[in-house]
Scaffold this motif. Structure first.
Motif, PDB file in Angstrom:
ATOM      1  N   ASP A 228      85.025  47.062  -1.380  1.00  0.00           N
ATOM      2  CA  ASP A 228      84.514  46.395  -2.333  1.00  0.00           C
ATOM      3  C   ASP A 228      83.405  45.227  -1.819  1.00  0.00           C
ATOM      4  N   ASP A 229      84.148  44.317  -0.782  1.00  0.00           N
ATOM      5  CA  ASP A 229      83.386  43.214  -0.174  1.00  0.00           C
ATOM      6  C   ASP A 229      82.246  43.771   0.503  1.00  0.00           C
TER       7      ASP A 229
ATOM      8  N   ILE B 231      76.279  44.430   0.624  1.00  0.00           N
ATOM      9  CA  ILE B 231      75.020  45.495   0.752  1.00  0.00           C
ATOM     10  C   ILE B 231      74.233  45.342  -0.399  1.00  0.00           C
ATOM     11  N   HIS B 232      74.775  45.220  -1.671  1.00  0.00           N
ATOM     12  CA  HIS B 232      73.933  44.727  -2.678  1.00  0.00           C
ATOM     13  C   HIS B 232      73.107  43.806  -2.856  1.00  0.00           C
TER      14      HIS B 232
ATOM     15  N   GLY C 186      80.928  56.072   3.699  1.00  0.00           N
ATOM     16  CA  GLY C 186      80.761  55.584   2.255  1.00  0.00           C
ATOM     17  C   GLY C 186      79.825  54.732   2.116  1.00  0.00           C
ATOM     18  N   LEU C 187      79.955  53.561   3.150  1.00  0.00           N
ATOM     19  CA  LEU C 187      78.791  52.399   3.192  1.00  0.00           C
ATOM     20  C   LEU C 187      77.336  53.137   3.447  1.00  0.00           C
ATOM     21  N   LEU C 188      77.288  53.956   4.219  1.00  0.00           N
ATOM     22  CA  LEU C 188      76.170  54.558   4.704  1.00  0.00           C
ATOM     23  C   LEU C 188      75.486  55.258   3.408  1.00  0.00           C
ATOM     24  N   ALA C 189      76.170  55.613   2.488  1.00  0.00           N
ATOM     25  CA  ALA C 189      75.799  56.160   1.066  1.00  0.00           C
ATOM     26  C   ALA C 189      75.188  54.913   0.318  1.00  0.00           C
ATOM     27  N   HIS C 190      75.574  53.959   0.560  1.00  0.00           N
ATOM     28  CA  HIS C 190      75.040  52.798  -0.464  1.00  0.00           C
ATOM     29  C   HIS C 190      73.730  52.532   0.316  1.00  0.00           C
ATOM     30  N   CYS C 191      73.100  52.713   1.485  1.00  0.00           N
ATOM     31  CA  CYS C 191      71.965  51.889   1.615  1.00  0.00           C
ATOM     32  C   CYS C 191      71.309  52.781   3.131  1.00  0.00           C
ATOM     33  N   SER C 192      70.157  52.328   3.684  1.00  0.00           N
ATOM     34  CA  SER C 192      69.718  52.955   4.712  1.00  0.00           C
ATOM     35  C   SER C 192      69.573  51.673   5.520  1.00  0.00           C
TER      36      SER C 192
END
Length: 246
Positions: free
Chosen positions: A120-121, A126-127, A149-155
């Motif tokens: 979550d942190d 990332i956001h 999972g983090l990679l799915a949030h951004c490039s």
């Protein structure tokens, strides 16, 4: 506390294979093993935020003193997500960059993708970075559930592989295939993958065979690049001069 911290900022070059000049520098913590993180873990949150603000300031001070502002390279700056909320951490980072005249468009905010990190942190940071147009990097990337999972949030702009994953691929064919998979995924996203610089011939050949082309540290077969290390006293008090580690 002063003896325990023994904290410095260690600027390490990140270089593309076949080139002598770094395209980025990593502003890591140079201290006795686990000292910074051990002290950080026992501090109250407010003190952790103060320590992180001091560390960020020292990172940009070291970059400025090393002449990286004029060099036009990227500066990869790790952030300790436990220290404070994302907005506050980025405020400390922005102030430090402006204080030392380092362009924000050349700063890569590095987030740990180690499986022990808080999902979550990391997602919140990332956001916050995405909202502000900041470049993002991942460290300790080992293709585990959290990292993917983090990679799915951004490039991200870049990924630094976990040393345990990228080390001695010549002796670990299974890990080499895993690295190849990460590289295929990264290429499709336009992400640069960085591994620790190999030091043995067999290790270098295995890294090349896996497709690795970008390395952190000094490649033994190429021209040596100096590492700039800025001393730091506890709580952000500057040390005496710059240390250049050969």
């Amino acid at each position: 506390m002063a003896t325990m911290m023994d904290l410095r900022i260690d600027l390490q070059p990140i270089t593309a294979q076949g080139t002598a000049e770094p395209f980025a520098w990593h502003a890591g913590i140079h201290a006795r093993p686990h000292v910074f993180h051990t002290v950080d873990a026992i501090l109250p949150r407010e003190d952790r935020a103060e320590l992180e603000a001091a560390r960020l300031d020292r990172a940009f001070a070291a970059a400025a003193e090393a002449g990286l502002v004029a060099a036009g390279t990227l500066l990869v700056v790790p952030v300790q997500l436990r220290a404070a909320a994302p907005d506050r951490l980025l405020t400390h980072l922005f102030r430090a960059a402006l204080r030392h005249r380092f362009p924000l468009d050349r700063v890569v905010v590095e987030i740990s993708a180690d499986e022990s990190a808080d999902r979550d942190d990391a997602a919140a940071m990332i956001h916050a970075c995405t909202d502000r147009g900041m470049l993002i990097g991942f460290s300790d990337f080992a293709a585990g559930p959290l990292a993917l999972g983090l990679l799915a949030h951004c490039s991200p702009r870049l990924i630094r592989l976990a040393p345990a994953l990228a080390h001695r691929l010549d002796a670990a064919p299974a890990r080499a295939r895993l690295v190849e998979g990460v590289l295929r995924l990264a290429r499709g996203m336009g992400v640069t993958v960085i591994a620790p610089a190999p030091t043995e011939d067999a290790e270098q050949r295995a890294a090349a065979a896996a497709g690795l082309r970008h390395f952190q540290g000094e490649l033994r077969v190429e021209r040596r690049v100096r590492r700039y290390t800025r001393p730091m006293r506890p709580w952000g008090m500057p040390g005496t001069g710059m240390r250049i580690a050969a």
